[in-house]
Write a protein that holds these residues in place. Structure first.
Motif, PDB file in Angstrom:
ATOM      1  N   ILE A  15       0.667  -1.057  -0.068  1.00 34.20           N
ATOM      2  CA  ILE A  15      -0.130   0.081  -0.064  1.00 34.20           C
ATOM      3  C   ILE A  15       0.740   1.243  -0.087  1.00 34.20           C
ATOM      4  O   ILE A  15       0.320   2.450   0.110  1.00 34.20           O
ATOM      5  N   GLY A  16       1.958   1.138  -0.395  1.00 39.26           N
ATOM      6  CA  GLY A  16       3.078   2.274  -0.316  1.00 39.26           C
ATOM      7  C   GLY A  16       4.526   1.807  -0.563  1.00 39.26           C
ATOM      8  O   GLY A  16       4.534   0.498  -0.726  1.00 39.26           O
ATOM      9  N   ASN A  17       5.303   2.506  -0.513  1.00 35.16           N
ATOM     10  CA  ASN A  17       6.697   2.388  -0.771  1.00 35.16           C
ATOM     11  C   ASN A  17       7.651   2.524   0.578  1.00 35.16           C
ATOM     12  O   ASN A  17       7.898   3.531   0.977  1.00 35.16           O
ATOM     13  N   PRO A  18       7.847   1.175   1.095  1.00 35.86           N
ATOM     14  CA  PRO A  18       8.559   1.282   2.349  1.00 35.86           C
ATOM     15  C   PRO A  18      10.063   1.475   2.512  1.00 35.86           C
ATOM     16  O   PRO A  18      10.694   1.356   1.133  1.00 35.86           O
ATOM     17  N   GLY A  19      10.424   2.075   3.418  1.00 34.95           N
ATOM     18  CA  GLY A  19      11.802   2.467   3.600  1.00 34.95           C
ATOM     19  C   GLY A  19      12.638   1.331   4.223  1.00 34.95           C
ATOM     20  O   GLY A  19      12.133   0.337   4.496  1.00 34.95           O
ATOM     21  N   GLU A  20      14.023   1.686   4.200  1.00 32.02           N
ATOM     22  CA  GLU A  20      14.723   0.450   4.583  1.00 32.02           C
ATOM     23  C   GLU A  20      14.464   0.127   6.260  1.00 32.02           C
ATOM     24  O   GLU A  20      14.605  -1.049   6.507  1.00 32.02           O
ATOM     25  N   ASP A  21      14.178   1.252   6.954  1.00 35.34           N
ATOM     26  CA  ASP A  21      14.166   0.973   8.424  1.00 35.34           C
ATOM     27  C   ASP A  21      12.956   0.127   8.441  1.00 35.34           C
ATOM     28  O   ASP A  21      12.860  -0.867   9.414  1.00 35.34           O
ATOM     29  N   ALA A  22      11.671   0.371   7.895  1.00 33.98           N
ATOM     30  CA  ALA A  22      10.495  -0.744   7.914  1.00 33.98           C
ATOM     31  C   ALA A  22      10.881  -1.970   7.479  1.00 33.98           C
ATOM     32  O   ALA A  22      10.230  -2.955   8.182  1.00 33.98           O
ATOM     33  N   LEU A  23      11.665  -2.024   6.434  1.00 34.09           N
ATOM     34  CA  LEU A  23      12.066  -3.396   5.936  1.00 34.09           C
ATOM     35  C   LEU A  23      12.820  -3.997   7.170  1.00 34.09           C
ATOM     36  O   LEU A  23      12.553  -5.467   7.119  1.00 34.09           O
ATOM     37  N   LYS A  24      13.594  -3.581   7.661  1.00 33.25           N
ATOM     38  CA  LYS A  24      14.570  -4.279   8.512  1.00 33.25           C
ATOM     39  C   LYS A  24      13.497  -4.717   9.860  1.00 33.25           C
ATOM     40  O   LYS A  24      13.844  -5.875  10.280  1.00 33.25           O
ATOM     41  N   ALA A  25      12.677  -3.783  10.106  1.00 33.21           N
ATOM     42  CA  ALA A  25      11.815  -4.263  11.492  1.00 33.21           C
ATOM     43  C   ALA A  25      11.001  -5.418  10.991  1.00 33.21           C
ATOM     44  O   ALA A  25      10.547  -6.353  11.733  1.00 33.21           O
ATOM     45  N   THR A  26      10.526  -5.683   9.685  1.00 38.35           N
ATOM     46  CA  THR A  26       9.651  -6.584   9.132  1.00 38.35           C
ATOM     47  C   THR A  26      10.438  -7.959   9.347  1.00 38.35           C
ATOM     48  O   THR A  26       9.551  -8.867   9.594  1.00 38.35           O
ATOM     49  N   LEU A  27      11.636  -7.831   9.031  1.00 38.64           N
ATOM     50  CA  LEU A  27      12.551  -8.984   9.205  1.00 38.64           C
ATOM     51  C   LEU A  27      12.950  -9.568  10.439  1.00 38.64           C
ATOM     52  O   LEU A  27      13.318 -10.502  10.822  1.00 38.64           O
ATOM     53  N   ASN A  28      12.686  -8.488  11.478  1.00 38.63           N
ATOM     54  CA  ASN A  28      13.025  -8.806  12.775  1.00 38.63           C
ATOM     55  C   ASN A  28      12.174  -8.153  13.977  1.00 38.63           C
ATOM     56  O   ASN A  28      12.412  -7.091  14.468  1.00 38.63           O
ATOM     57  N   PRO A  29      10.810  -8.674  13.939  1.00 36.04           N
ATOM     58  CA  PRO A  29       9.871  -8.388  14.711  1.00 36.04           C
ATOM     59  C   PRO A  29      10.080  -8.732  16.076  1.00 36.04           C
ATOM     60  O   PRO A  29      11.080  -9.340  16.489  1.00 36.04           O
ATOM     61  N   THR A  30       9.393  -8.022  17.018  1.00 32.32           N
ATOM     62  CA  THR A  30       9.603  -8.117  18.461  1.00 32.32           C
ATOM     63  C   THR A  30       8.809  -9.498  18.812  1.00 32.32           C
ATOM     64  O   THR A  30       7.985 -10.031  17.972  1.00 32.32           O
ATOM     65  N   LYS A  31       9.027 -10.006  20.007  1.00 32.57           N
ATOM     66  CA  LYS A  31       8.395 -11.211  20.272  1.00 32.57           C
ATOM     67  C   LYS A  31       7.686 -10.988  21.841  1.00 32.57           C
ATOM     68  O   LYS A  31       7.952 -11.991  22.868  1.00 32.57           O
ATOM     69  N   SER A  32       6.946 -10.018  21.957  1.00 32.17           N
ATOM     70  CA  SER A  32       6.691  -9.594  23.104  1.00 32.17           C
ATOM     71  C   SER A  32       4.743  -9.967  23.394  1.00 32.17           C
ATOM     72  O   SER A  32       4.365  -9.651  24.293  1.00 32.17           O
ATOM     73  N   GLY A  33       4.281 -10.651  22.435  1.00 32.21           N
ATOM     74  CA  GLY A  33       2.978 -11.018  22.316  1.00 32.21           C
ATOM     75  C   GLY A  33       1.878  -9.846  21.842  1.00 32.21           C
ATOM     76  O   GLY A  33       0.823 -10.007  22.336  1.00 32.21           O
ATOM     77  N   TRP A  34       2.258  -8.646  21.235  1.00 32.42           N
ATOM     78  CA  TRP A  34       1.587  -7.520  21.055  1.00 32.42           C
ATOM     79  C   TRP A  34       0.454  -7.912  19.975  1.00 32.42           C
ATOM     80  O   TRP A  34       0.988  -8.576  18.797  1.00 32.42           O
ATOM     81  N   ILE A  35      -0.563  -7.558  20.002  1.00 34.38           N
ATOM     82  CA  ILE A  35      -1.861  -7.992  19.038  1.00 34.38           C
ATOM     83  C   ILE A  35      -2.585  -6.687  18.723  1.00 34.38           C
ATOM     84  O   ILE A  35      -3.363  -6.660  17.646  1.00 34.38           O
ATOM     85  N   TYR A  36      -2.646  -5.625  19.706  1.00 37.66           N
ATOM     86  CA  TYR A  36      -3.251  -4.611  19.396  1.00 37.66           C
ATOM     87  C   TYR A  36      -2.416  -3.188  19.469  1.00 37.66           C
ATOM     88  O   TYR A  36      -1.431  -3.319  20.112  1.00 37.66           O
ATOM     89  N   PHE A  37      -3.039  -2.309  18.897  1.00 35.21           N
ATOM     90  CA  PHE A  37      -2.197  -0.965  18.853  1.00 35.21           C
ATOM     91  C   PHE A  37      -3.243   0.308  18.696  1.00 35.21           C
ATOM     92  O   PHE A  37      -4.151   0.078  17.965  1.00 35.21           O
ATOM     93  N   VAL A  38      -3.002   1.436  19.168  1.00 31.72           N
ATOM     94  CA  VAL A  38      -3.776   2.469  18.999  1.00 31.72           C
ATOM     95  C   VAL A  38      -2.803   3.736  19.026  1.00 31.72           C
ATOM     96  O   VAL A  38      -2.028   4.004  19.911  1.00 31.72           O
ATOM     97  N   ALA A  39      -2.944   4.690  18.382  1.00 35.35           N
ATOM     98  CA  ALA A  39      -2.501   5.983  17.968  1.00 35.35           C
ATOM     99  C   ALA A  39      -3.253   7.007  18.865  1.00 35.35           C
ATOM    100  O   ALA A  39      -4.179   7.578  18.680  1.00 35.35           O
ATOM    101  N   THR A  40      -2.823   6.873  20.147  1.00 36.08           N
ATOM    102  CA  THR A  40      -3.415   7.616  21.318  1.00 36.08           C
ATOM    103  C   THR A  40      -3.569   9.010  21.011  1.00 36.08           C
ATOM    104  O   THR A  40      -4.745   9.615  21.597  1.00 36.08           O
ATOM    105  N   ASP A  41      -2.740   9.757  20.542  1.00 37.57           N
ATOM    106  CA  ASP A  41      -2.659  11.143  20.435  1.00 37.57           C
ATOM    107  C   ASP A  41      -3.182  11.468  18.856  1.00 37.57           C
ATOM    108  O   ASP A  41      -3.334  12.619  18.555  1.00 37.57           O
ATOM    109  N   GLY A  42      -3.317  10.469  18.029  1.00 37.85           N
ATOM    110  CA  GLY A  42      -3.740  10.440  16.744  1.00 37.85           C
ATOM    111  C   GLY A  42      -2.884  11.131  15.844  1.00 37.85           C
ATOM    112  O   GLY A  42      -2.967  11.248  14.472  1.00 37.85           O
ATOM    113  N   VAL A  43      -1.442  11.228  16.361  1.00 39.91           N
ATOM    114  CA  VAL A  43      -0.407  11.887  15.438  1.00 39.91           C
ATOM    115  C   VAL A  43       0.561  11.178  15.557  1.00 39.91           C
ATOM    116  O   VAL A  43       1.189  10.512  14.498  1.00 39.91           O
ATOM    117  N   SER A  44       1.617  11.031  16.425  1.00 40.05           N
ATOM    118  CA  SER A  44       2.795  10.369  16.656  1.00 40.05           C
ATOM    119  C   SER A  44       3.209   9.461  17.600  1.00 40.05           C
ATOM    120  O   SER A  44       4.230   8.763  17.645  1.00 40.05           O
TER     121      SER A  44
END
Length: 589
Positions: free
Chosen positions: A536-565
């Motif tokens: 859905i867009g053109n990912p940068g190298e930082d996002a590509l690296k994170a995709t190949l090395n995700p965390t293993k903390s059990g996260w399954i939900y997320f919310v942008a609580t401030d709506g910005v950053s």
């Protein structure tokens, strides 16, 4: 009879004997045996008559000392004083020869055996008896006595014609070289000169075998003069060659010295002014420094020298802000003017692709830079995407834009006169190179994804939803946990707003549940399980690296609580509800 006597050999044995060293005439016996000696009268062997003579002369057959009759041969004494008193006259005519022949005939008959039959110990030599000259005798013309006033002709080299006796032989002296005659043109002696300057060589050697006499016969001084002229010609050529080498060496030293001085201390060549008015496009690659940029500008005819541009580049405090991309400059500009123009945004003929940017936005910028009608680049991308260098695995069903995710973030040249495909190709090539570097095919299998295209799709989701580097890894884990078949929280539904906004070509965070749930588009992850059909867009190298090395903390939900950053993550539905309430409170809902 000598006062020293004679030994058994061919030479007198006493060193003071005047005949000492006289080896006789070996080698001449054959000739002497062929002609009658002593006036041409033959010798007869009257052995009974020889006894008295043999008693006087001794036994010649056994090599004993010869005894001479004192009355007959007292003139043959070798004492120096007796030589002066009893010398013979040097000149004898033919009339004196006959009496002497009669006088000595009897005595000669006393030793013919040794003379003709190999007497005298077989050496073939005989004593020097002062007989009168005999025309038939080859030695009869020599001096008849050893007087003090007469020269000893046996002491001269001419007395022993070749072959000489062994005792008289000595090495032949080297013939003295004939001094060369001076020629008129020679200003001084040239003895001792090197063969190269003296004209020596193969040509001179060719003249030598004919001999000294032949050289005189060829013309004497005239021949020498011709040779001198050849030497003069060769000397002139040699001097010319040396002069040329010397001058060339001086010129080379001067040139390199001047070049060294100019490079070290001189001012670099530079144009003056703001250019000739002719525009030229220069593309600067990523990571280029001042020297690389200066070389590109020099090759394009913008600046006169690389050193001039480097000097202006380092002197300008903002010179390091010149980024990769395309620049519209003018030919024959001063280096200082070129640096200032490259810092001016109006001269930058570039298209910059930012991480997460969608293709539709990139196409719009390209149209503006190339001064094309809106939508022109998008149409070409839809029609010619297969010719732009996509990898083989970049295909799938229901993909809205085959180039999505393959316009890699960066700065690319886009100047007027360029075609849209010329701008798009470098972007696709860069994306393909980066994806190959990370070996997405192998990584897809490890992450339980269906091929490299899904890896790029996940990276585009992470890029769209994340705000920081820490968010990217957590966001990648959320995607993988929701895709699991064991997911009982969302049941493999991603439920990302970014996918719905993509299909709507919007960036709206205020989306109603009724609107989302009513849309069945494949890119709507609220109504379709799993990943969307493509990025859905053109990912940068930082996002590509994170995709190949995700965390293993059990996260399954997320919310942008401030709506910005600010994005917060949760593991359970209860935690997620608390985050939603926090978000609504920030929005005033």
């Amino acid at each position: 009879m000598t006062e020293y006597g004679r030994g058994p050999g061919s030479e007198p044995w006493h060193p003071e004997d005047p005949l000492y060293g006289d080896g006789g005439w070996e080698g001449q016996q054959a000739q002497m045996g062929q002609q009658p000696a002593y006036g041409g009268q033959p010798q007869h062997h009257h052995y009974p008559q020889q006894q008295p003579q043999q008693s006087q002369y001794g036994d010649w057959g056994h090599g004993q000392a010869q005894q001479y009759d004192q009355q007959q041969y007292d003139q043959q004494q070798y004492d120096a004083q007796q030589y002066e008193q009893q010398q013979y006259q040097q000149s004898y005519d033919q009339q004196q020869f006959a009496p002497q022949q009669g006088q000595h005939g009897q005595g000669q008959q006393g030793y013919p055996d040794g003379y003709q039959e190999g007497g005298w110990d077989g050496t073939g030599t005989h004593a020097h008896v002062p007989y009168a000259a005999d025309p038939g005798d080859p030695y009869g013309q020599q001096a008849a006595a050893y007087g003090a006033e007469q020269p000893d002709l046996y002491g001269t080299p001419d007395a022993y014609p070749p072959p000489e006796p062994p005792a008289r032989r000595r090495a032949e002296p080297e013939p003295e070289a004939e001094p060369e005659e001076k020629t008129d043109w020679d200003p001084g002696p040239d003895q001792g000169e090197h063969a190269f300057f003296a004209g020596g060589g193969a040509d001179d050697e060719d003249d030598e075998p004919e001999g000294r006499g032949d050289r005189r016969g060829r013309g004497g001084k005239g021949a020498k003069g011709g040779k001198g002229q050849g030497k003069k010609s060769r000397n002139g050529c040699a001097c010319l060659v040396v002069a040329l080498v010397f001058v060339g060496g001086l010129g080379g030293v001067a040139y390199f010295g001047y070049s060294f001085y100019q490079n070290r201390y001189g001012t670099a060549p530079d144009y003056a002014g703001d250019g000739s008015g002719q525009n030229v496009s220069v593309q600067v690659p990523e990571g280029s420094g001042g020297a690389v940029i200066g070389r590109l500008l020099k090759d394009a005819g913008v600046v006169k020298s690389v050193d001039a541009f480097v000097s202006a580049f380092t002197s300008n405090p903002e010179g390091n802000k010149i980024q990769a991309g395309a620049y519209i400059l003018k030919k024959e500009m001063s280096a200082e003017s070129a640096v200032k123009m490259m810092l001016d945004p109006d001269s930058q003929a570039n298209v910059m692709v930012t991480p997460g940017q969608r293709n539709i936005q990139v196409y719009k910028v390209i149209d503006e830079k190339l001064d094309l009608t809106a939508g022109t680049t998008r149409k070409i991308a839809e029609k010619q995407f297969e010719k732009l260098g996509l990898p083989e695995w970049a295909n799938g069903e229901d993909i809205k834009d085959p180039l999505e995710g393959f316009l890699y973030p960066g700065t690319y040249a886009a100047a007027k006169g360029m075609k849209p495909e010329a701008v798009l190709k470098p972007m696709v090539a860069e994306a393909t190179e980066v994806y190959e570097k990370y070996d997405l095919e192998e990584k897809a299998e490890a992450l339980k994804l269906d091929g490299p295209l899904e890896v790029v799709t996940v990276a585009s989701l992470v890029q769209a939803e994340g705000k920081t580097l820490d968010d990217y890894r957590k966001m990648a884990e959320v995607v993988y946990n929701r895709l699991k078949p064991t997911n009982t929280e969302t049941y493999q539904l991603l439920q990302f707003d970014s996918t719905f906004n993509y299909l709507r070509n919007e960036s709206n965070i205020q989306i109603s549940e009724s609107e989302i749930n009513s849309n069945k588009d494949p890119y709507n992850t609220y109504t379709n399980k799993g990943l969307p059909p493509g990025p859905i867009g053109n990912p940068g190298e930082d996002a590509l690296k994170a995709t190949l090395n995700p965390t293993k903390s059990g996260w399954i939900y997320f919310v942008a609580t401030d709506g910005v950053s600010k994005t917060e993550f949760a593991r359970t539905a209860a935690e997620f509800q608390k985050l939603k309430d926090k978000f609504n409170a920030s929005r005033g809902n």
